[in-house]
Design a protein around this motif. Structure first.
Motif, mmCIF file in Angstrom:
data_model
loop_
_atom_site.group_PDB
_atom_site.id
_atom_site.type_symbol
_atom_site.label_atom_id
_atom_site.label_comp_id
_atom_site.label_asym_id
_atom_site.label_seq_id
_atom_site.Cartn_x
_atom_site.Cartn_y
_atom_site.Cartn_z
ATOM 1 N N ASP A 1 88.128 -24.798 -25.148
ATOM 2 C CA ASP A 1 89.132 -25.608 -25.842
ATOM 3 C C ASP A 1 89.889 -26.483 -24.837
ATOM 4 N N PRO A 2 90.199 -27.730 -25.200
ATOM 5 C CA PRO A 2 90.963 -28.579 -24.275
ATOM 6 C C PRO A 2 92.401 -28.111 -24.125
ATOM 7 N N LEU A 3 93.071 -28.614 -23.104
ATOM 8 C CA LEU A 3 94.449 -28.236 -22.822
ATOM 9 C C LEU A 3 95.377 -28.663 -23.954
ATOM 10 N N ASP A 4 96.293 -27.784 -24.318
ATOM 11 C CA ASP A 4 97.323 -28.105 -25.298
ATOM 12 C C ASP A 4 98.139 -29.293 -24.785
ATOM 13 N N PRO A 5 98.337 -30.334 -25.614
ATOM 14 C CA PRO A 5 99.084 -31.519 -25.153
ATOM 15 C C PRO A 5 100.478 -31.197 -24.622
ATOM 16 N N LYS A 6 101.092 -30.122 -25.115
ATOM 17 C CA LYS A 6 102.443 -29.772 -24.686
ATOM 18 C C LYS A 6 102.459 -28.621 -23.682
ATOM 19 N N ALA A 7 101.304 -28.307 -23.105
ATOM 20 C CA ALA A 7 101.220 -27.152 -22.217
ATOM 21 C C ALA A 7 102.112 -27.296 -20.993
ATOM 22 N N MET A 8 102.232 -28.516 -20.458
ATOM 23 C CA MET A 8 102.997 -28.718 -19.224
ATOM 24 C C MET A 8 104.495 -28.803 -19.484
ATOM 25 N N THR A 9 104.903 -28.800 -20.742
ATOM 26 C CA THR A 9 106.342 -28.803 -21.057
ATOM 27 C C THR A 9 106.869 -27.385 -21.259
ATOM 28 N N ASP B 1 95.308 -19.967 -21.429
ATOM 29 C CA ASP B 1 95.421 -20.111 -22.886
ATOM 30 C C ASP B 1 94.101 -19.788 -23.568
ATOM 31 N N ASN B 2 92.988 -20.256 -22.997
ATOM 32 C CA ASN B 2 91.680 -20.035 -23.614
ATOM 33 C C ASN B 2 91.271 -18.565 -23.552
ATOM 34 N N ILE B 3 91.676 -17.885 -22.484
ATOM 35 C CA ILE B 3 91.413 -16.436 -22.417
ATOM 36 C C ILE B 3 92.164 -15.715 -23.532
ATOM 37 N N ARG B 4 93.418 -16.097 -23.763
ATOM 38 C CA ARG B 4 94.210 -15.492 -24.838
ATOM 39 C C ARG B 4 93.604 -15.810 -26.204
ATOM 40 N N ARG C 1 88.894 -32.391 -34.224
ATOM 41 C CA ARG C 1 87.851 -33.138 -33.511
ATOM 42 C C ARG C 1 87.944 -32.964 -32.002
ATOM 43 N N SER C 2 89.043 -32.409 -31.512
ATOM 44 C CA SER C 2 89.212 -32.276 -30.067
ATOM 45 C C SER C 2 88.273 -31.228 -29.468
ATOM 46 N N ASN C 3 87.751 -30.342 -30.283
ATOM 47 C CA ASN C 3 86.766 -29.372 -29.803
ATOM 48 C C ASN C 3 85.618 -29.278 -30.802
ATOM 49 N N PRO C 4 84.630 -30.164 -30.678
ATOM 50 C CA PRO C 4 83.504 -30.143 -31.626
ATOM 51 C C PRO C 4 82.664 -28.878 -31.517
ATOM 52 N N TYR D 1 89.354 -17.888 -39.557
ATOM 53 C CA TYR D 1 90.362 -17.435 -38.597
ATOM 54 C C TYR D 1 90.242 -18.133 -37.244
ATOM 55 N N VAL D 2 89.033 -18.545 -36.869
ATOM 56 C CA VAL D 2 88.839 -19.169 -35.551
ATOM 57 C C VAL D 2 89.685 -20.430 -35.399
ATOM 58 N N PHE D 3 89.934 -21.141 -36.506
ATOM 59 C CA PHE D 3 90.742 -22.367 -36.426
ATOM 60 C C PHE D 3 92.214 -22.034 -36.175
ATOM 61 N N HIS D 4 92.683 -20.888 -36.666
ATOM 62 C CA HIS D 4 94.055 -20.465 -36.393
ATOM 63 C C HIS D 4 94.231 -20.080 -34.927
ATOM 64 N N CYS D 5 93.154 -19.645 -34.296
ATOM 65 C CA CYS D 5 93.232 -19.202 -32.900
ATOM 66 C C CYS D 5 93.221 -20.360 -31.910
ATOM 67 N N ARG D 6 93.082 -21.573 -32.366
ATOM 68 C CA ARG D 6 92.979 -22.697 -31.443
ATOM 69 C C ARG D 6 94.287 -23.018 -30.744
#
Length: 266
Positions: free
Chosen positions: A107-115, A52-55, A194-197, A177-182
Motif C-alpha cells: 500500500d502507498p504511504l498515507d498522504p497525512k503520514a508525515m503530519t 503502517d503496512n505491517i499493521r 485506485r491508489s493500490n490496484p 474487510y480488506v478495504f477497511h484495513c487500508r
C-alpha cells in the motif's frame, strides 16, 4: 557532526558519512552516506509506510483468522454442526486471505503520514487500539457467518448447502474487510481505491477462485460445496455487507470515544 558523546546520548544519534569522524560514525545509530539532512525525511517516510503496512497486514490476517476461529467456537458452544470443514479453512488461509494480505503490504504511504506525531518507541505493534480492532472484527465476521449457516440450515435442512453458504459468507466478509484495513486514519469513503490496484486485483482473483470452489463440479468434491441459488447469495451479501456496516459503526464509536477522551484531558 563530530561530537561522539552527544551522538551516543541522543535517542537517535546521526553522523555524517562523508565529513564525520570514524569515532562518531561508530557511535551513531544512523549514518548519512550523502551528508544530506533531507535523506532523514525520506527515511522516515519509508519507515512509516513500512510500519503502517505491517499493521495493515496483521490487522487483516488476524481479524479474518479470529472470525474463523470464533465461527467454529460459537458453533460448538451452542451445539450446532461444524459450519466449516478443514479443507475450506485451509483454502481461505492460503487463497482468499493470502492474496489480499500481500496486496496490503505494498500500500502507498498515507498522504497525512508525515503530519502524525512520532509514536512511542515503547509501544508494541498492537498499540493504538489495533488489538481491539482485530477482536471486534473477528467477532463481527464470526457472528455473521454463524447466522448465515443457521438461516440456510433452517430453511433447507441441507448441511452441505448450509456449509457452502457459511463458507462463501466468511470469504465475502473478508474480501470486503480488506478495504477497511487500508487505513487506520481515514474513513473508507476518503480512501482512493485506485491508489493500490493490487488490492482490487487480489479481491477479484480471490472472488473468482471462490466461485470456482463453489460451482466447478471437480472443486465441489474437494471442498465439500454445492451449487448456490439466488436466495443463498442474497443471504450471503446481506450478512457480509452487514459485517462492513458494523465495522464502520465501530470505527465511528471509537473516534467519538477518542475525541471525548482528548477533550477531558485538555
Amino acid at each position: 557532526v563530530n561530537d561522539a558523546p552527544a551522538v551516543r546520548e541522543a535517542d537517535i544519534g546521526v553522523a555524517m558519512g562523508l565529513s564525520g569522524t570514524d569515532v562518531t560514525r561508530e557511535a551513531a545509530a544512523m549514518v548519512l552516506a550523502d551528508d544530506n539532512y533531507a535523506t532523514i525525511v525520506a527515511a522516515v517516510e519509508e519507515g512509516r509506510a513500512i510500519y503502517d503496512n505491517i499493521r495493515k497486514f496483521i490487522r487483516y490476517l488476524l481479524g479474518c483468522n479470529t472470525g474463523e476461529v470464533l465461527t467454529m467456537l460459537i458453533a460448538v458452544i451452542i451445539g450446532l454442526p461444524l459450519p466449516l470443514v478443514p479443507i475450506q479453512i485451509l483454502w481461505m488461509n492460503l487463497v482468499t486471505d493470502g492474496l489480499p494480505a500481500i496486496a496490503l503490504g505494498v500500500d502507498p504511504l498515507d498522504p497525512k503520514a508525515m503530519t502524525r506525531k512520532p509514536r512511542d518507541p515503547r509501544e508494541n505493534i498492537f498499540g493504538e487500539g489495533l488489538g481491539l480492532k482485530i477482536a471486534s472484527q473477528g467477532i463481527i465476521i464470526g457472528i455473521c457467518t454463524i447466522l448465515s449457516f443457521i438461516i440456510s440450515l433452517a430453511l433447507h435442512g441441507d448441511i452441505k448447502r448450509a456449509r457452502t453458504v457459511a463458507f462463501t459468507c466468511v470469504v465475502m466478509a473478508q474480501l470486503i474487510y480488506v478495504f477497511h484495513c487500508r487505513s487506520e486514519y481515514q474513513k473508507l469513503s476518503e480512501i482512493d481505491l485506485r491508489s493500490n490496484p493490487y488490492v482490487i486485483g487480489a479481491v477479484i482473483i480471490s472472488g473468482a477462485m471462490q466461485l470456482m470452489a463453489v460451482y466447478l463440479p471437480a472443486a465441489q468434491g474437494i471442498f465439500r460445496t454445492t451449487t448456490l441459488d439466488g436466495f443463498d447469495w442474497i443471504v450471503i451479501f446481506l450478512l457480509s455487507g452487514w459485517s462492513s456496516i458494523f465495522t464502520v459503526i465501530a470505527q465511528k464509536i471509537r473516534r467519538l470515544i477518542l475525541r471525548r477522551t482528548s477533550i477531558i484531558r485538555v
